[in-house]
Design a protein around this motif. Sequence first.
Motif, PDB file in Angstrom:
ATOM      1  N   GLU A  87       0.888  -1.184  -0.041  1.00  0.00           N
ATOM      2  CA  GLU A  87      -0.054   0.002  -0.012  1.00  0.00           C
ATOM      3  C   GLU A  87       0.948   1.280  -0.241  1.00  0.00           C
ATOM      4  N   SER A  88       2.017   1.296   0.742  1.00  0.00           N
ATOM      5  CA  SER A  88       2.807   2.405   0.692  1.00  0.00           C
ATOM      6  C   SER A  88       3.419   2.599  -0.601  1.00  0.00           C
ATOM      7  N   LEU A  89       3.955   1.462  -1.268  1.00  0.00           N
ATOM      8  CA  LEU A  89       4.501   1.730  -2.788  1.00  0.00           C
ATOM      9  C   LEU A  89       3.265   2.244  -3.592  1.00  0.00           C
ATOM     10  N   LEU A  90       1.877   1.740  -3.485  1.00  0.00           N
ATOM     11  CA  LEU A  90       0.912   2.168  -4.276  1.00  0.00           C
ATOM     12  C   LEU A  90       0.781   3.689  -4.079  1.00  0.00           C
ATOM     13  N   PHE A  91       0.695   4.136  -2.873  1.00  0.00           N
ATOM     14  CA  PHE A  91       0.639   5.710  -2.880  1.00  0.00           C
ATOM     15  C   PHE A  91       1.866   6.481  -3.246  1.00  0.00           C
ATOM     16  N   GLY A  92       3.004   5.938  -3.124  1.00  0.00           N
ATOM     17  CA  GLY A  92       4.036   6.606  -3.703  1.00  0.00           C
ATOM     18  C   GLY A  92       4.036   7.002  -5.130  1.00  0.00           C
ATOM     19  N   PHE A  93       3.667   5.767  -5.817  1.00  0.00           N
ATOM     20  CA  PHE A  93       3.255   5.904  -7.215  1.00  0.00           C
ATOM     21  C   PHE A  93       2.206   7.173  -7.547  1.00  0.00           C
ATOM     22  N   ILE A  94       1.264   7.022  -6.826  1.00  0.00           N
ATOM     23  CA  ILE A  94       0.047   7.733  -7.035  1.00  0.00           C
ATOM     24  C   ILE A  94       0.562   9.194  -6.775  1.00  0.00           C
ATOM     25  N   TRP A  95       1.179   9.521  -5.903  1.00  0.00           N
ATOM     26  CA  TRP A  95       1.575  10.895  -5.357  1.00  0.00           C
ATOM     27  C   TRP A  95       2.735  11.391  -6.625  1.00  0.00           C
ATOM     28  N   ALA A  96       3.476  10.630  -7.190  1.00  0.00           N
ATOM     29  CA  ALA A  96       4.357  10.967  -8.070  1.00  0.00           C
ATOM     30  C   ALA A  96       3.575  11.204  -9.588  1.00  0.00           C
ATOM     31  N   GLY A  97       2.604  10.351  -9.840  1.00  0.00           N
ATOM     32  CA  GLY A  97       1.851  10.310 -10.848  1.00  0.00           C
ATOM     33  C   GLY A  97       0.962  11.584 -10.649  1.00  0.00           C
ATOM     34  N   TRP A  98       0.407  11.920  -9.687  1.00  0.00           N
ATOM     35  CA  TRP A  98      -0.473  13.019  -9.549  1.00  0.00           C
ATOM     36  C   TRP A  98       0.464  14.238  -9.882  1.00  0.00           C
ATOM     37  N   GLY A  99       1.537  14.464  -9.191  1.00  0.00           N
ATOM     38  CA  GLY A  99       2.332  15.637  -9.410  1.00  0.00           C
ATOM     39  C   GLY A  99       2.644  15.771 -10.913  1.00  0.00           C
ATOM     40  N   LEU A 100       3.045  14.758 -11.700  1.00  0.00           N
ATOM     41  CA  LEU A 100       3.426  15.025 -13.117  1.00  0.00           C
ATOM     42  C   LEU A 100       1.917  15.297 -13.719  1.00  0.00           C
ATOM     43  N   LEU A 101       0.907  14.705 -13.581  1.00  0.00           N
ATOM     44  CA  LEU A 101      -0.323  15.204 -14.050  1.00  0.00           C
ATOM     45  C   LEU A 101      -0.789  16.691 -14.104  1.00  0.00           C
ATOM     46  N   THR A 102      -0.496  16.897 -12.621  1.00  0.00           N
ATOM     47  CA  THR A 102      -0.578  18.483 -12.229  1.00  0.00           C
ATOM     48  C   THR A 102       0.165  19.234 -13.313  1.00  0.00           C
ATOM     49  N   LEU A 103       1.616  18.879 -13.460  1.00  0.00           N
ATOM     50  CA  LEU A 103       2.226  19.605 -14.383  1.00  0.00           C
ATOM     51  C   LEU A 103       1.904  19.558 -15.823  1.00  0.00           C
ATOM     52  N   SER A 104       1.420  18.395 -16.197  1.00  0.00           N
ATOM     53  CA  SER A 104       0.779  18.293 -17.399  1.00  0.00           C
ATOM     54  C   SER A 104      -0.011  19.265 -17.690  1.00  0.00           C
ATOM     55  N   LEU A 105      -1.247  19.270 -16.774  1.00  0.00           N
ATOM     56  CA  LEU A 105      -2.204  20.057 -17.033  1.00  0.00           C
ATOM     57  C   LEU A 105      -2.067  21.466 -17.067  1.00  0.00           C
ATOM     58  N   ILE A 106      -1.144  22.109 -16.149  1.00  0.00           N
ATOM     59  CA  ILE A 106      -0.508  23.141 -16.239  1.00  0.00           C
ATOM     60  C   ILE A 106       0.012  23.806 -17.545  1.00  0.00           C
ATOM     61  N   SER A 107       1.016  22.817 -18.086  1.00  0.00           N
ATOM     62  CA  SER A 107       1.874  22.878 -19.342  1.00  0.00           C
ATOM     63  C   SER A 107       0.880  23.060 -20.420  1.00  0.00           C
ATOM     64  N   GLY A 108      -0.171  22.399 -20.442  1.00  0.00           N
ATOM     65  CA  GLY A 108      -1.215  22.480 -21.326  1.00  0.00           C
ATOM     66  C   GLY A 108      -1.896  23.566 -21.521  1.00  0.00           C
ATOM     67  N   TRP A 109      -2.361  24.240 -20.405  1.00  0.00           N
ATOM     68  CA  TRP A 109      -2.807  25.605 -20.298  1.00  0.00           C
ATOM     69  C   TRP A 109      -2.212  26.652 -20.743  1.00  0.00           C
ATOM     70  N   LEU A 110      -0.717  26.789 -20.446  1.00  0.00           N
ATOM     71  CA  LEU A 110       0.314  27.494 -20.621  1.00  0.00           C
ATOM     72  C   LEU A 110       0.648  27.364 -22.353  1.00  0.00           C
ATOM     73  N   PHE A 111       0.599  26.324 -22.828  1.00  0.00           N
ATOM     74  CA  PHE A 111       1.323  26.133 -24.184  1.00  0.00           C
ATOM     75  C   PHE A 111       0.340  25.886 -25.428  1.00  0.00           C
ATOM     76  N   LEU A 112      -0.921  25.030 -24.949  1.00  0.00           N
ATOM     77  CA  LEU A 112      -1.666  24.964 -26.059  1.00  0.00           C
ATOM     78  C   LEU A 112      -2.549  26.048 -26.136  1.00  0.00           C
ATOM     79  N   GLU A 113      -3.014  26.534 -27.480  1.00  0.00           N
ATOM     80  CA  GLU A 113      -3.730  27.462 -27.932  1.00  0.00           C
ATOM     81  C   GLU A 113      -5.344  27.577 -27.308  1.00  0.00           C
TER      82      GLU A 113
END
Length: 270
Positions: A178-204
């Motif tokens: 379970e600890s490993l699961l949430f470690g992956f989720i935290w990392a994935g959620w952080g990258l997804l956040t950056l992905s959404l932010i970069s989408g708003w910044l760079f996509l027309e």
Amino acid sequence: MLTLLPSLLPSIAAATLYAAATVHQGRCLYKRSVPDKRLLALFGVLALLAHGTALLTQLLGHVGLSLDFFNSASLIAFAVITITLVACLSIPVENLLVLLFPLGIVTTLLAQFMPSGTLQPIDEEPGILAHILLSLLAYGLFTIAAVQALLLLVQNHQLKNKHPLVLIKNFPPLQTMESLLFGFIWAGWGLLTLSLISGWLFLENLLAQHLAHKTLLGCLAWIVFAVLLWGRNRLGWRGHKAIRWTLAGFCLLMLAYFGSKLVREYILHI
């Protein structure tokens, strides 16, 4: 049109090495012995080198970046296996590879032998390419989390019935899983956040017709994982509830990315 021939030999080599690693690990698990980590790592690294060589030809074989459905699946599998092998250096996740190596086999061969979709190669500025890379890495981490959640579900069920499978007996304790699961989720959620932010910044226009459903589903997945992480920290969510939320968020992401690509490239041909 089939993928370019220069990628044929590395694709077959990658699939063969993934298969060898799967057979070695599967036999060891069946015999209830510990796989040779060095041999497993050797097979994995060599397979990734061949896989990466094939991907370079498939992705850059045209003007721009060719991210059609099967190339994208192969790239995500490459990222997932790479992340897992690196993680094996510090945390006990090598048993995940017995499921991820076959994923590498399938996606490598599909990217090589299946016809390309109708998606035009991407020739964009660095900001948009960074957005794409962040999205793929986020999907990769959430794929590992989904596999981990499924294994956790099986492990929990088998231990309750007191008849654990050979594979399950080689897993770390439930708390560690379970600890490993949430470690992956935290990392994935952080990258997804950056992905959404970069989408708003760079996509027309993120709400354009061909992006609206992907944006909406991606935001919904972000909310699902945010609620899951909040529930874990504030309410102590674990077990089946955590697994259900993980798989729900993963399904939304897969619909956002692969569902839209499959419909556009192979059904609507746009």
